[in-house]
Write a protein that holds these residues in place. Structure first.
Motif, mmCIF file in Angstrom:
data_model
loop_
_atom_site.group_PDB
_atom_site.id
_atom_site.type_symbol
_atom_site.label_atom_id
_atom_site.label_comp_id
_atom_site.label_asym_id
_atom_site.label_seq_id
_atom_site.Cartn_x
_atom_site.Cartn_y
_atom_site.Cartn_z
ATOM 1 N N ALA A 24 4.772 -1.741 -11.258
ATOM 2 C CA ALA A 24 4.803 -0.320 -10.905
ATOM 3 C C ALA A 24 5.578 -0.134 -9.619
ATOM 4 O O ALA A 24 5.746 -1.043 -8.826
ATOM 5 N N GLY A 25 6.016 1.108 -9.371
ATOM 6 C CA GLY A 25 6.799 1.434 -8.200
ATOM 7 C C GLY A 25 8.257 1.497 -8.561
ATOM 8 O O GLY A 25 8.726 0.735 -9.375
ATOM 9 N N ALA A 26 9.033 2.392 -7.930
ATOM 10 C CA ALA A 26 10.447 2.511 -8.233
ATOM 11 C C ALA A 26 11.219 2.800 -6.969
ATOM 12 O O ALA A 26 10.699 3.366 -6.012
ATOM 13 N N ILE A 27 12.470 2.386 -6.924
ATOM 14 C CA ILE A 27 13.308 2.691 -5.771
ATOM 15 C C ILE A 27 13.473 4.196 -5.655
ATOM 16 O O ILE A 27 13.720 4.878 -6.636
ATOM 17 N N ALA A 28 13.373 4.705 -4.457
ATOM 18 C CA ALA A 28 13.375 6.151 -4.266
ATOM 19 C C ALA A 28 14.642 6.802 -4.785
ATOM 20 O O ALA A 28 14.626 7.920 -5.280
ATOM 21 N N THR A 29 15.761 6.102 -4.694
ATOM 22 C CA THR A 29 17.021 6.698 -5.108
ATOM 23 C C THR A 29 17.396 6.347 -6.537
ATOM 24 O O THR A 29 18.438 6.754 -7.018
ATOM 25 N N ASP A 254 5.123 -9.590 3.209
ATOM 26 C CA ASP A 254 5.104 -9.347 4.654
ATOM 27 C C ASP A 254 6.228 -8.367 4.968
ATOM 28 O O ASP A 254 7.421 -8.698 4.854
ATOM 29 N N VAL A 255 5.855 -7.127 5.333
ATOM 30 C CA VAL A 255 6.831 -6.067 5.616
ATOM 31 C C VAL A 255 6.840 -5.812 7.117
ATOM 32 O O VAL A 255 5.879 -5.271 7.664
ATOM 33 N N PRO A 256 7.903 -6.216 7.830
ATOM 34 C CA PRO A 256 7.917 -6.063 9.298
ATOM 35 C C PRO A 256 7.817 -4.601 9.722
ATOM 36 O O PRO A 256 8.277 -3.689 9.021
ATOM 37 N N ALA A 257 7.214 -4.368 10.863
ATOM 38 C CA ALA A 257 7.131 -3.017 11.434
ATOM 39 C C ALA A 257 8.541 -2.474 11.649
ATOM 40 O O ALA A 257 9.454 -3.193 12.044
ATOM 41 N N ALA A 260 12.403 0.405 6.961
ATOM 42 C CA ALA A 260 12.511 1.715 6.315
ATOM 43 C C ALA A 260 11.679 1.760 5.042
ATOM 44 O O ALA A 260 11.468 0.734 4.371
ATOM 45 N N ASP A 261 11.187 2.960 4.717
ATOM 46 C CA ASP A 261 10.408 3.126 3.485
ATOM 47 C C ASP A 261 11.164 2.511 2.311
ATOM 48 O O ASP A 261 12.382 2.694 2.164
ATOM 49 N N GLY A 262 10.435 1.804 1.461
ATOM 50 C CA GLY A 262 11.126 1.151 0.356
ATOM 51 C C GLY A 262 10.216 0.367 -0.546
ATOM 52 O O GLY A 262 8.985 0.544 -0.541
ATOM 53 N N THR A 263 10.810 -0.517 -1.304
ATOM 54 C CA THR A 263 10.089 -1.323 -2.284
ATOM 55 C C THR A 263 10.663 -2.721 -2.298
ATOM 56 O O THR A 263 11.774 -2.973 -1.824
ATOM 57 N N THR A 307 5.272 -1.389 -2.589
ATOM 58 C CA THR A 307 5.854 -0.130 -2.125
ATOM 59 C C THR A 307 5.232 0.215 -0.767
ATOM 60 O O THR A 307 4.029 0.029 -0.576
ATOM 61 N N TRP A 308 6.046 0.715 0.156
ATOM 62 C CA TRP A 308 5.511 1.089 1.463
ATOM 63 C C TRP A 308 6.228 2.330 1.986
ATOM 64 O O TRP A 308 7.358 2.642 1.589
#
Length: 483
Positions: A24-29, A254-257, A260-263, A307-308
Motif C-alpha cells: 500500500a501507499g503511492a508516490i504523491a506525483t 529508517d527515515v532521517p529527520a 521530504a514527504d515521500g515513500t 509512507t511518511w
C-alpha cells in the motif's frame, strides 16, 4: 512506495502478498499502483501440463458417477524453479497458462476443511514424495508413476471435495485405501517468504515498523526499491543497516529527520523449496485450487512499503482475504496528526489520527472485485482480485451415465511433451468414462475436475464473474477458454 506498472511487476506484487496483506501507499506525483490481493505470498508460478496421471471414478453422494484423469500438474516459477501440484477443487476446470500464487490455508478452500491436515500427511507419504516403487512395496504391488499419482490424487479428492474417488487400477486402489486409512492431521506448513505488515507509515525522523520476516529459507536478501529517497535505509532493531534477514527477524525503514514527504519500498528475496501442502490459487481468474506436492529450489519474494509526511494524515492500507467471513478485510491506518476520510465502494469512512480501522467487504464466491482508496498528498491505491474460498459444488448430471468402472482407455489425450500452448480448448475432454473431445492446446485442462457438466458450470461461473465485476479480467487481457 514506488509505483508499480507493467504486467511483470504487477505479478511480482501479487506473488509476494504478505500475511494476506497487499502493498500500500503511492508516490504523491504518480498514478495509482495496482495491487492484486489474495493471500500470503512468496511464489508466483504459471500452470503447465499434467505429467503423471491415470483414470479415476468419482462417486457423488447423490449416486452419480463420472470419470476423470487424476494426477500431477507442473508449474514454472516466475524467477526460476518448478513445482508439482495436485488438485483440491475437483469440479472446477484448470485454466492452462494461468498464473498462480502461494497462499495459506485460510486464503483457500481449505480454510474450513477439518481434513486439511490429513491431506498434508498424504502429500508427505504419497507420490512423488515417495517413489512409485517405494509405495508399491508398502502395499505389496508393482505401481507405475501414473498409478501412484492417480492413487494419491484420489485420496486427496476424497478429503478435499467430500467424494469417493476410486482409481481405475486395482493396484492403485490399494494405495489410495492405505493413504486414507493411515492419514493423521498435521500442522499447516509455513509460507516460503513473507513480510508482515506489508505497509507502514509515520513521520521523518522515525524508524517505521517493525516488519517481521517469516521464511523457510536460511537467509532472505533485503533491498530498497528503485526511487527510494537518499538517506532512507532498512535497519534492524538497533538501527544498523541490514541487507539480509532470517526467519523471525524484524526490520525497519529508517527515515532521517528533514527527509521530504515521500515513500519507499523494500523487497525481500530468497531461494528455497516451497513447503509441501501450501495452497495455490489463480490470480488470472477462476481456476482450480491446487496444493503443493513437490518443489525444486525456487525464487521467492515479498515486498513492503513505507509512507511518511511532516503533518496531516499519513495513511496506509492493506487488504486481507477473509474466507471464513466470505469477503475482504480492509485495514486502514493513519499515523498522522489529522483525521483521514476516504470512500470505499460508495461508503465514507474516517480514520482518526493514530487510529487503525478494520472494514469488512462482503463478496460472493468467485466474485471479482476492484476498488481504489485515496488519501492526502496524492495517496491512491487500487486493489483487485477474485474471492476463491470454496470448492465447486456438484453440477447437473452428465449426459452419459458412466459405468461403475472407468473405461480402459484414457479419458483424455496423453500430456504433450512440447512446451505448453497458449491456445484455447475448443472441445476439451469431458471426463466422462469413455468419452473424449478434441483438444487444440491451452484453455481448460479438463483432466482433473471436469465432467460433461463442466462447460455449463464454467459458463454459469463466467456469467457471475462478469456480473460481479469482471472488468478486472478485461484489464488483464487474459483470454479464457470457451465452453
Amino acid at each position: 512506495m514506488y509505483s508499480v506498472r507493467g504486467r511483470g511487476i504487477t505479478r511480482l506484487a501479487a506473488a509476494a502478498l504478505v500475511s494476506g496483506l497487499v502493498m500500500a501507499g503511492a508516490i504523491a506525483t504518480a498514478g495509482p499502483a495496482l495491487a492484486d490481493d489474495g493471500g500470503t505470498g512468496g511464489v508466483t508460478a504459471k500452470l503447465g501440463e499434467m505429467t503423471d496421471r491415470d483414470a479415476v471414478v468419482i462417486s457423488e453422494k447423490n449416486g452419480e458417477k463420472w470419470g476423470v484423469d487424476g494426477g500431477l500438474f507442473s508449474m514454472q516459477v516466475e524467477g526460476g524453479g518448478t513445482l508439482q501440484l495436485y488438485c483440491i477443487d475437483l469440479r472446477t476446470p484448470a485454466k492452462h497458462d494461468f498464473d498462480y500464487k502461494e497462499v495459506g490455508w485460510d486464503q483457500s478452500s481449505l480454510h474450513n476443511n477439518e481434513n486439511a491436515g490429513k491431506i498434508l500427511w498424504i502429500l508427505q507419504n504419497g507420490y512423488p514424495k515417495l517413489s512409485a516403487e517405494e509405495l508399491g512395496k508398502k502395499v505389496g504391488v508393482d505401481l507405475s508413476k501414473n498409478e501412484a499419482a492417480a492413487a494419491t490424487q484420489a485420496a486427496i479428492w476424497t478429503l478435499s471435495d467430500d467424494v469417493k474417488a476410486t482409481p481405475k487400477s486395482k493396484d492403485a486402489r490399494k494405495l489410495t485405501k492405505k493413504l486414507l486409512n493411515d492419514a493423521v492431521k498435521l500442522e499447516e506448513p509455513k509460507a516460503s517468504l513473507s513480510l508482515s505488515p506489508s505497509s507502514v507509515a509515520g513521520k521523518a525522523g522515525e524508524r517505521l515498523g517493525p516488519i517481521t520476516v517469516s521464511t523457510n529459507a536460511q537467509i532472505a536478501k533485503l533491498a530498497t526499491a528503485p526511487g527510494t529517497p537518499d538517506g532512507v535505509k532498512v535497519v534492524d532493531k538497533d538501527g544498523k543497516p541490514v541487507t539480509e534477514a532470517k526467519n523471525g527477524d524484524q526490520v525497519y525503514f529508517d527515515v532521517p529527520a528533514g527527509t521530504a514527504d515521500g515513500t519507499a519500498g523494500l523487497t525481500a528475496e530468497a531461494s528455497t523449496k516451497v513447503s509441501l501442502g501450501r495452497a495455490f490459487v489463480s490470480i488470472d481468474g477462476p481456476s482450480q485450487t491446487l496444493i503443493l506436492a513437490g518443489s525444486s529450489e525456487s525464487t521467492v519474494n515479498a515486498p513492503a512499503s513505507a509512507t511518511w509526511a511532516k503533518k496531516g494524515a499519513v495513511p496506509a492500507v492493506t487488504v486481507a482475504k477473509d474466507c471464513a467471513k466470505g469477503g475482504l478485510e480492509v485495514i486502514a491506518s493513519n499515523e498522522g496528526d489529522e483525521a483521514w476520510t476516504f470512500d470505499l465502494k460508495g461508503t465514507s469512512y474516517t480514520v482518526a489520527a493514530g487510529e487503525t480501522k478494520t472494514i469488512p467487504v462482503p463478496l460472493a464466491e468467485d466474485e471479482a472485485y476492484k476498488f481504489t482508496i485515496t488519501g492526502p498528498n496524492g495517496f491512491e491505491e487500487t486493489f483487485e482480485g477474485v474471492l476463491d474460498c470454496k470448492t465447486a459444488t456438484p453440477g447437473p448430471k452428465p449426459s452419459e451415465t458412466p459405468t461403475t468402472e472407468p473405461s480402459t482407455e484414457p479419458s483424455s489425450p496423453a500430456p504433450s511433451t512440447t512446451a505448453p500452448s497458449t491456445g484455447d480448448t475448443t472441445g476439451g475432454t469431458t471426463g466422462s468414462t469413455g468419452s473424449t473431445g478434441t483438444t487444440t492446446g491451452g484453455g481448460d485442462l479438463a483432466e482433473t475436475g471436469s465432467s460433461n457438466a463442466t462447460p455449463m458450470i464454467a459458463g454459469i461461473a463466467a456469467a457471475l464473474v462478469v456480473i460481479g465485476g469482471g472488468a478486472v479480467f478485461f484489464l488483464r487481457k487474459k483470454k479464457t477458454a470457451g465452453a
